[in-house]
Design a protein around this motif. Structure first.
Motif, short mmCIF file in Angstrom:
data_model
loop_
_atom_site.label_atom_id
_atom_site.label_comp_id
_atom_site.label_asym_id
_atom_site.label_seq_id
_atom_site.Cartn_x
_atom_site.Cartn_y
_atom_site.Cartn_z
N CYS A 112 -1.16 -1.27 10.45
CA CYS A 112 -0.53 -1.71 9.20
C CYS A 112 -0.68 -0.79 8.01
N GLY A 113 -0.83 0.50 8.20
CA GLY A 113 -0.78 1.41 7.06
C GLY A 113 0.55 2.12 6.91
N ASP A 114 1.42 2.05 7.92
CA ASP A 114 2.66 2.82 7.92
C ASP A 114 3.85 1.94 7.54
N TRP A 115 4.87 2.58 6.94
CA TRP A 115 6.08 1.83 6.64
C TRP A 115 7.30 2.74 6.72
N TYR A 116 8.46 2.10 6.77
CA TYR A 116 9.73 2.81 6.69
C TYR A 116 10.65 2.02 5.76
N ASP A 117 11.70 2.68 5.26
CA ASP A 117 12.65 1.99 4.40
C ASP A 117 14.01 2.68 4.47
N LEU A 118 15.07 1.88 4.39
CA LEU A 118 16.44 2.39 4.40
C LEU A 118 17.20 1.72 3.26
N VAL A 119 17.76 2.51 2.38
CA VAL A 119 18.55 2.01 1.25
C VAL A 119 19.94 2.59 1.36
N ASP A 120 20.94 1.75 1.63
CA ASP A 120 22.31 2.22 1.81
C ASP A 120 23.16 1.83 0.61
N GLN A 121 23.77 2.82 -0.01
CA GLN A 121 24.65 2.62 -1.15
C GLN A 121 25.95 3.38 -0.92
N PRO A 122 26.99 3.06 -1.68
CA PRO A 122 28.26 3.75 -1.47
C PRO A 122 28.11 5.27 -1.60
N GLY A 123 28.41 5.98 -0.52
CA GLY A 123 28.37 7.43 -0.52
C GLY A 123 26.99 8.04 -0.37
N ARG A 124 25.96 7.22 -0.38
CA ARG A 124 24.60 7.76 -0.34
C ARG A 124 23.66 6.82 0.40
N THR A 125 22.79 7.37 1.22
CA THR A 125 21.76 6.61 1.92
C THR A 125 20.42 7.28 1.68
N ALA A 126 19.40 6.47 1.41
CA ALA A 126 18.04 6.99 1.23
C ALA A 126 17.15 6.46 2.35
N LEU A 127 16.49 7.37 3.03
CA LEU A 127 15.52 7.01 4.06
C LEU A 127 14.13 7.43 3.60
N ALA A 128 13.12 6.67 3.99
CA ALA A 128 11.76 7.01 3.62
C ALA A 128 10.79 6.48 4.66
N VAL A 129 9.68 7.18 4.82
CA VAL A 129 8.55 6.68 5.59
C VAL A 129 7.29 7.01 4.79
N GLY A 130 6.24 6.25 5.01
CA GLY A 130 4.99 6.49 4.31
C GLY A 130 3.80 6.02 5.11
N ASP A 131 2.62 6.43 4.68
CA ASP A 131 1.40 6.13 5.42
C ASP A 131 0.27 5.90 4.42
N VAL A 132 -0.24 4.68 4.39
CA VAL A 132 -1.36 4.33 3.52
C VAL A 132 -2.67 4.69 4.22
N VAL A 133 -3.58 5.32 3.51
CA VAL A 133 -4.91 5.61 4.06
C VAL A 133 -5.66 4.29 4.21
N GLY A 134 -6.21 4.05 5.37
CA GLY A 134 -6.91 2.79 5.61
C GLY A 134 -6.13 1.94 6.59
N HIS A 135 -6.75 0.85 7.02
CA HIS A 135 -6.15 -0.01 8.03
C HIS A 135 -6.46 -1.47 7.74
N GLY A 136 -5.83 -2.34 8.50
CA GLY A 136 -6.09 -3.76 8.38
C GLY A 136 -5.29 -4.41 7.25
N LEU A 137 -5.77 -5.58 6.84
CA LEU A 137 -5.03 -6.40 5.88
C LEU A 137 -4.85 -5.70 4.54
N LEU A 138 -5.89 -5.01 4.06
CA LEU A 138 -5.79 -4.33 2.77
C LEU A 138 -4.67 -3.29 2.81
N ALA A 139 -4.64 -2.48 3.87
CA ALA A 139 -3.61 -1.46 3.99
C ALA A 139 -2.23 -2.09 4.10
N ALA A 140 -2.14 -3.22 4.80
CA ALA A 140 -0.84 -3.89 4.93
C ALA A 140 -0.34 -4.34 3.57
N GLY A 141 -1.23 -4.90 2.75
CA GLY A 141 -0.83 -5.33 1.41
C GLY A 141 -0.40 -4.17 0.54
#
Length: 409
Positions: free
Chosen positions: A213-242
């Motif tokens: 639960c430290g990693d995430w992804y995101d996709l934002v689609d708008q007219p003519g443009r799309t934004a993709l992202a991924v990220g990684d929080v240092v740490g694990h467990g519930l705190l990292a998920a939050g």
């Protein structure tokens, strides 16, 4: 010797402790001089032979458990890639000079995995210290059996206590893992179509109880443009998920109004300063302009996205990398760069669980990813994502979670 000039074979042979190297199938591949002395065997009697063909249990002792206990420990190390320190074992050894005559011996074994570059277990290092004289000394000149019984009882009691503690921790960790995974699922966006462009997203949790639960992804689609992202929080467990949920939402909102990925990450960095546990988070953002067919990207200490061109040529998006979030005491503008793409190319964003392995240079993992991506480039995004996860993530011993986004451009 290696580049350091150290003769590690000579070091291995000179070790004062008795050490053997075994294959995961428990066949001897090397032993040092101390092991030969302690075991009373020659190198020819050991190398290439199955451990328990050389050292079986004492057939005259129906209660003998040394072989069973040692096999369980070694198999556990081979499966989990984690070291195991065993309790003192009585493991009688047949006299090398008198067939059928068994010598009462006591040993303190430690078993350690030796990992291959891909993180799998290549060898098992079996270190053993003989404690026979210590056991006998505790019971006096003729009290070896009684001393062994007392020691065995003490060890059994301690083992049961540790087992109870470990079981409690295991249940606690399993519950936290389940809650954290449910939280992760609720915070990550569901896959959805991006116009006529095909995309696939994957999240693979670590096999360790808390390492989720430290990693995430995101996709934002708008007219003519799309934004993709991924990220990684240092740490694990519930705190990292939050923390992950807060940062993903903040970057998603910033991506909708920012001029480009660098500005979006600048906003995220300022926001992260007020979030406990967000320090040193890594993230990468890619803005896709469908009209000009360009990728604009910026990275906050994250592994580079990969662009696979239709002909299999690979381009790493590594020309706009800055430190992770919160790494600088003062706010500064982040860099960004552009690269052109052609229709039919494939873009992959991922977190480090896909490429990093213990005791391996990151360039090896990046090269492995590039080769697999080029080889499977003809597959659809879903099939490609599944193929990358199957090939690049070890079947066991996964200590970090992985997020993956595949987009056919």
């Amino acid at each position: 010797m290696d580049g350091s000039g150290i003769d590690y074979e000579a070091v291995f042979q000179a070790l004062p402790g008795a050490v053997a190297l075994l294959t995961p199938d428990l066949v001897y591949v090397d032993v040092n001089e101390s092991f030969l002395a302690a075991s009373g065997r020659t190198r020819e009697q050991l190398i290439g032979h199955y451990l328990f063909d050389v050292f079986p249990d004492n057939p005259t002792d129906p209660a003998a458990t040394g072989m069973r206990n040692l096999r369980a420990s070694l198999e556990r190390v081979a499966t989990t890639a984690e070291p195991d320190t065993m309790a003192v074992q009585r493991y009688d050894v047949e006299s090398p000079d008198r067939s059928g005559v068994w010598q009462e011996r006591y040993w303190s074994p430690i078993n350690v995995p030796v990992l291959a570059p891909d993180g799998s277990v290549a060898l098992l290092l079996h270190r053993v210290e003989e404690v026979t004289e210590l056991i006998r000394a505790r019971g006096g000149p003729s009290g070896g059996d009684r001393a062994a019984e007392v020691l065995e009882a003490e060890l059994y009691t301690r083992a049961r206590e540790l087992q109870a503690v470990n079981e409690g921790l295991r249940r606690t960790h399993a519950h936290e893992r389940e809650v954290a995974l449910h939280l992760q699922e609720s915070l990550l966006p569901a896959p959805r179509p991006l116009g006529h462009h095909r995309a696939a997203v994957r999240y693979r949790p670590a096999t360790e109880a808390l390492n989720v639960c430290g990693d995430w992804y995101d996709l934002v689609d708008q007219p003519g443009r799309t934004a993709l992202a991924v990220g990684d929080v240092v740490g694990h467990g519930l705190l990292a998920a939050g923390v992950m949920g807060q940062l993903r939402s903040a970057l998603s909102a910033a991506s909708r109004v920012a001029e480009g990925p660098a500005q979006a990450l600048e906003v995220l960095g300022l926001y992260a300063r007020d979030i406990e546990g967000a320090e040193s988070t890594t993230a990468v953002s890619v803005f896709i302009d469908w009209k000009s067919r360009t990728l604009t990207y910026s990275s906050a200490g994250h592994p580079p996205p990969v662009l696979c061109h239709p002909d299999g040529t690979i381009t790493f998006l590594d020309q706009a990398t800055d430190p992770p979030l919160g790494a600088r005491p003062e706010h500064t503008r982040r860099p960004e760069a552009q690269v052109a793409f052609t229709e039919g190319a494939t873009l992959a964003l991922y977190t480090d669980g896909l490429i990093e392995r213990r005791r391996e240079d990151i360039d090896v993992g990046l090269a492995r990813l590039a080769e697999a991506l080029a080889r499977h480039r003809g597959a659809g995004p879903d099939a490609l994502a599944d193929a990358l996860l199957a090939e690049l993530i070890p079947a066991v011993g996964v200590t970090d979670d992985t997020a993956l986004v595949i987009l056919r451009l």
